[in-house]
Design a protein around this motif. Sequence first.
Motif, PDB file in Angstrom:
ATOM      1  N   THR A 166       6.558   0.352   3.377  1.00 53.05           N
ATOM      2  CA  THR A 166       5.590  -0.487   2.668  1.00 53.05           C
ATOM      3  C   THR A 166       4.769  -1.317   3.647  1.00 53.05           C
ATOM      4  O   THR A 166       3.532  -1.373   3.566  1.00 53.05           O
ATOM      5  CB  THR A 166       6.306  -1.424   1.683  1.00 53.05           C
ATOM      6  OG1 THR A 166       6.998  -0.645   0.705  1.00 53.05           O
ATOM      7  CG2 THR A 166       5.322  -2.343   0.977  1.00 53.05           C
ATOM      8  N   VAL A 167       5.448  -1.961   4.579  1.00 49.72           N
ATOM      9  CA  VAL A 167       4.756  -2.812   5.544  1.00 49.72           C
ATOM     10  C   VAL A 167       3.820  -1.988   6.430  1.00 49.72           C
ATOM     11  O   VAL A 167       2.683  -2.385   6.705  1.00 49.72           O
ATOM     12  CB  VAL A 167       5.782  -3.579   6.406  1.00 49.72           C
ATOM     13  CG1 VAL A 167       5.079  -4.335   7.526  1.00 49.72           C
ATOM     14  CG2 VAL A 167       6.586  -4.538   5.547  1.00 49.72           C
ATOM     15  N   LEU A 168       4.289  -0.822   6.869  1.00 52.43           N
ATOM     16  CA  LEU A 168       3.453   0.025   7.714  1.00 52.43           C
ATOM     17  C   LEU A 168       2.247   0.561   6.963  1.00 52.43           C
ATOM     18  O   LEU A 168       1.164   0.716   7.529  1.00 52.43           O
ATOM     19  CB  LEU A 168       4.287   1.192   8.263  1.00 52.43           C
ATOM     20  CG  LEU A 168       5.355   0.823   9.289  1.00 52.43           C
ATOM     21  CD1 LEU A 168       6.238   2.029   9.579  1.00 52.43           C
ATOM     22  CD2 LEU A 168       4.729   0.305  10.575  1.00 52.43           C
ATOM     23  N   ALA A 169       2.419   0.816   5.665  1.00 52.09           N
ATOM     24  CA  ALA A 169       1.350   1.434   4.887  1.00 52.09           C
ATOM     25  C   ALA A 169       0.281   0.442   4.457  1.00 52.09           C
ATOM     26  O   ALA A 169      -0.913   0.766   4.459  1.00 52.09           O
ATOM     27  CB  ALA A 169       1.935   2.135   3.660  1.00 52.09           C
ATOM     28  N   ILE A 170       0.687  -0.789   4.088  1.00 52.97           N
ATOM     29  CA  ILE A 170      -0.313  -1.719   3.541  1.00 52.97           C
ATOM     30  C   ILE A 170      -0.416  -3.034   4.301  1.00 52.97           C
ATOM     31  O   ILE A 170      -1.268  -3.856   3.983  1.00 52.97           O
ATOM     32  CB  ILE A 170      -0.039  -2.010   2.048  1.00 52.97           C
ATOM     33  CG1 ILE A 170       1.279  -2.794   1.878  1.00 52.97           C
ATOM     34  CG2 ILE A 170       0.004  -0.740   1.246  1.00 52.97           C
ATOM     35  CD1 ILE A 170       1.500  -3.226   0.436  1.00 52.97           C
ATOM     36  N   GLY A 171       0.453  -3.236   5.312  1.00 56.90           N
ATOM     37  CA  GLY A 171       0.335  -4.423   6.139  1.00 56.90           C
ATOM     38  C   GLY A 171       1.319  -5.515   5.764  1.00 56.90           C
ATOM     39  O   GLY A 171       1.653  -5.699   4.597  1.00 56.90           O
ATOM     40  N   ALA A 172       1.782  -6.245   6.780  1.00 53.83           N
ATOM     41  CA  ALA A 172       2.788  -7.286   6.567  1.00 53.83           C
ATOM     42  C   ALA A 172       2.254  -8.435   5.717  1.00 53.83           C
ATOM     43  O   ALA A 172       2.993  -9.036   4.940  1.00 53.83           O
ATOM     44  CB  ALA A 172       3.288  -7.804   7.920  1.00 53.83           C
ATOM     45  N   GLN A 173       0.975  -8.778   5.882  1.00 57.01           N
ATOM     46  CA  GLN A 173       0.430  -9.897   5.114  1.00 57.01           C
ATOM     47  C   GLN A 173       0.356  -9.571   3.631  1.00 57.01           C
ATOM     48  O   GLN A 173       0.616 -10.422   2.780  1.00 57.01           O
ATOM     49  CB  GLN A 173      -0.976 -10.251   5.644  1.00 57.01           C
ATOM     50  CG  GLN A 173      -0.976 -10.754   7.077  1.00 57.01           C
ATOM     51  CD  GLN A 173      -0.105 -11.986   7.264  1.00 57.01           C
ATOM     52  OE1 GLN A 173      -0.126 -12.895   6.447  1.00 57.01           O
ATOM     53  NE2 GLN A 173       0.660 -12.009   8.345  1.00 57.01           N
ATOM     54  N   ALA A 174       0.022  -8.328   3.308  1.00 54.10           N
ATOM     55  CA  ALA A 174      -0.080  -7.920   1.906  1.00 54.10           C
ATOM     56  C   ALA A 174       1.287  -7.675   1.284  1.00 54.10           C
ATOM     57  O   ALA A 174       1.420  -7.674   0.071  1.00 54.10           O
ATOM     58  CB  ALA A 174      -0.933  -6.655   1.788  1.00 54.10           C
ATOM     59  N   PHE A 177       2.219  -1.146  -4.249  1.00 52.19           N
ATOM     60  CA  PHE A 177       0.880  -0.730  -3.824  1.00 52.19           C
ATOM     61  C   PHE A 177       1.020   0.572  -3.058  1.00 52.19           C
ATOM     62  O   PHE A 177       2.089   0.904  -2.559  1.00 52.19           O
ATOM     63  CB  PHE A 177       0.233  -1.797  -2.932  1.00 52.19           C
ATOM     64  CG  PHE A 177       0.216  -3.167  -3.532  1.00 52.19           C
ATOM     65  CD1 PHE A 177      -0.777  -3.540  -4.415  1.00 52.19           C
ATOM     66  CD2 PHE A 177       1.205  -4.093  -3.216  1.00 52.19           C
ATOM     67  CE1 PHE A 177      -0.796  -4.798  -4.975  1.00 52.19           C
ATOM     68  CE2 PHE A 177       1.191  -5.362  -3.767  1.00 52.19           C
ATOM     69  CZ  PHE A 177       0.188  -5.719  -4.649  1.00 52.19           C
ATOM     70  N   ARG A 178      -0.038   1.311  -2.947  1.00 51.23           N
ATOM     71  CA  ARG A 178       0.014   2.569  -2.217  1.00 51.23           C
ATOM     72  C   ARG A 178      -1.228   2.703  -1.350  1.00 51.23           C
ATOM     73  O   ARG A 178      -2.326   2.320  -1.744  1.00 51.23           O
ATOM     74  CB  ARG A 178       0.113   3.747  -3.182  1.00 51.23           C
ATOM     75  CG  ARG A 178      -0.980   3.785  -4.215  1.00 51.23           C
ATOM     76  CD  ARG A 178      -0.756   4.895  -5.234  1.00 51.23           C
ATOM     77  NE  ARG A 178      -0.826   6.203  -4.628  1.00 51.23           N
ATOM     78  CZ  ARG A 178      -0.522   7.322  -5.277  1.00 51.23           C
ATOM     79  NH1 ARG A 178      -0.128   7.259  -6.522  1.00 51.23           N
ATOM     80  NH2 ARG A 178      -0.607   8.484  -4.685  1.00 51.23           N
ATOM     81  N   PRO A 179      -1.077   3.268  -0.154  1.00 49.50           N
ATOM     82  CA  PRO A 179      -2.246   3.451   0.715  1.00 49.50           C
ATOM     83  C   PRO A 179      -3.103   4.597   0.214  1.00 49.50           C
ATOM     84  O   PRO A 179      -2.601   5.591  -0.316  1.00 49.50           O
ATOM     85  CB  PRO A 179      -1.608   3.784   2.064  1.00 49.50           C
ATOM     86  CG  PRO A 179      -0.312   4.440   1.711  1.00 49.50           C
ATOM     87  CD  PRO A 179       0.160   3.736   0.470  1.00 49.50           C
ATOM     88  N   LEU A 180      -4.400   4.462   0.369  1.00 50.79           N
ATOM     89  CA  LEU A 180      -5.318   5.520  -0.046  1.00 50.79           C
ATOM     90  C   LEU A 180      -5.675   6.436   1.114  1.00 50.79           C
ATOM     91  O   LEU A 180      -6.159   7.545   0.905  1.00 50.79           O
ATOM     92  CB  LEU A 180      -6.592   4.898  -0.628  1.00 50.79           C
ATOM     93  CG  LEU A 180      -6.402   4.008  -1.866  1.00 50.79           C
ATOM     94  CD1 LEU A 180      -7.745   3.410  -2.288  1.00 50.79           C
ATOM     95  CD2 LEU A 180      -5.771   4.792  -3.007  1.00 50.79           C
ATOM     96  N   HIS A 181      -5.436   5.967   2.344  1.00 49.45           N
ATOM     97  CA  HIS A 181      -5.803   6.735   3.524  1.00 49.45           C
ATOM     98  C   HIS A 181      -4.656   6.686   4.533  1.00 49.45           C
ATOM     99  O   HIS A 181      -3.824   5.767   4.501  1.00 49.45           O
ATOM    100  CB  HIS A 181      -7.074   6.176   4.160  1.00 49.45           C
ATOM    101  CG  HIS A 181      -8.218   6.063   3.203  1.00 49.45           C
ATOM    102  ND1 HIS A 181      -8.905   7.162   2.742  1.00 49.45           N
ATOM    103  CD2 HIS A 181      -8.782   4.976   2.607  1.00 49.45           C
ATOM    104  CE1 HIS A 181      -9.842   6.773   1.903  1.00 49.45           C
ATOM    105  NE2 HIS A 181      -9.805   5.451   1.807  1.00 49.45           N
ATOM    106  N   PRO A 182      -4.597   7.630   5.463  1.00 52.11           N
ATOM    107  CA  PRO A 182      -3.546   7.616   6.483  1.00 52.11           C
ATOM    108  C   PRO A 182      -3.630   6.370   7.368  1.00 52.11           C
ATOM    109  O   PRO A 182      -4.708   5.818   7.600  1.00 52.11           O
ATOM    110  CB  PRO A 182      -3.828   8.885   7.292  1.00 52.11           C
ATOM    111  CG  PRO A 182      -4.580   9.773   6.362  1.00 52.11           C
ATOM    112  CD  PRO A 182      -5.425   8.843   5.546  1.00 52.11           C
TER     113      PRO A 182
END
Length: 341
Positions: free
Chosen positions: A211-219, A154-159
Amino acid sequence: MTGATGQGVGGLGSTAVAEPVPEVFSTVGLPDARRVELWERHNTTALVRLDVHANGPLSAREVTVHSPRLTLARVRATSHAIERSAGAIAGDPCDAIAVYLMLRGESSFEHEGGSHTLRPGDAVICPTDRPFARDFAHGLEELVVKVPCDAFEFRPLHPVITSFGAGADKGGDQANQYAQYAGALAKLTARATRSAQPVQADERTIVDLVTVLAIGAQAARPAAYRAAARTFIEENLTDPGLGADQVAAAIGISERHLSRVFAADDTSVPRYVLSRRLELARAMLSADCSGPPGRGTESVAEIATRCGFVSTTYFSHVFRKQFGRRAGEILRESRKPLETR
């Protein structure tokens, strides 16, 4: 996974593993009128294309470490501003995630969603295909991580903005969790880009932390477990009793679950611990005598012990198997005067 997880002694591959060579670029000594231009050109090659603006001669230095899937850097510079403009994006699409971890100075950060002030201990995770701008009114020192987007599911769309400095863990469970991951990323990047005894970072761990910082640990729960386990291992490598039971207890899962997490990467906890201890030992063996007093007189056996090995014979065997060279040979070479190397 990077490093050595193939078959061989202790699960290590028999092919020598090359050590990344840090690249150093500095504007000091360059013509004043060309410093911004050459700094822009360097960053386009080393990290990501940016438009740079400076009111006076720019004094900047960057140490960059490249590996197959990521780039780590340490940047120091005097007052200036940067912009990832639409033109810069068009000229260098660079489909990646960049993480900026501030160590010194203060910067503004502007993007499509708003503006923020970043201080030491703050981190920003941003996609490089979106415009942003930063202004360093009083200079800066920071760590940078760049990971291509194809490394992520997955990739983040926003900072995403978080913190890793003192007090970052005071904002509740979620803030504490993010602070731990950001802090681990900062430590690994700092170790890989420091001038004395740099230690090669494990690529998978860096990717998981981002990855965890960008989209969250739960995801990204599998990545979160891997990152937490490998971070704990990294911080406890010198403990000769370090084992799967300690790691599992530290991150709050069962040993069986932990084994499955590592097996997904075709490795195991003991094999991973061994590979990281060997990387630490190689860094210490390769360091010249300009480090802390007394370090230049350490023997192979003493270095092996400091890296968590209980048998020098075993250490020497697996070290040669991993890197294709004897530990003593690297140690002797590091102690030669520079002009004779």
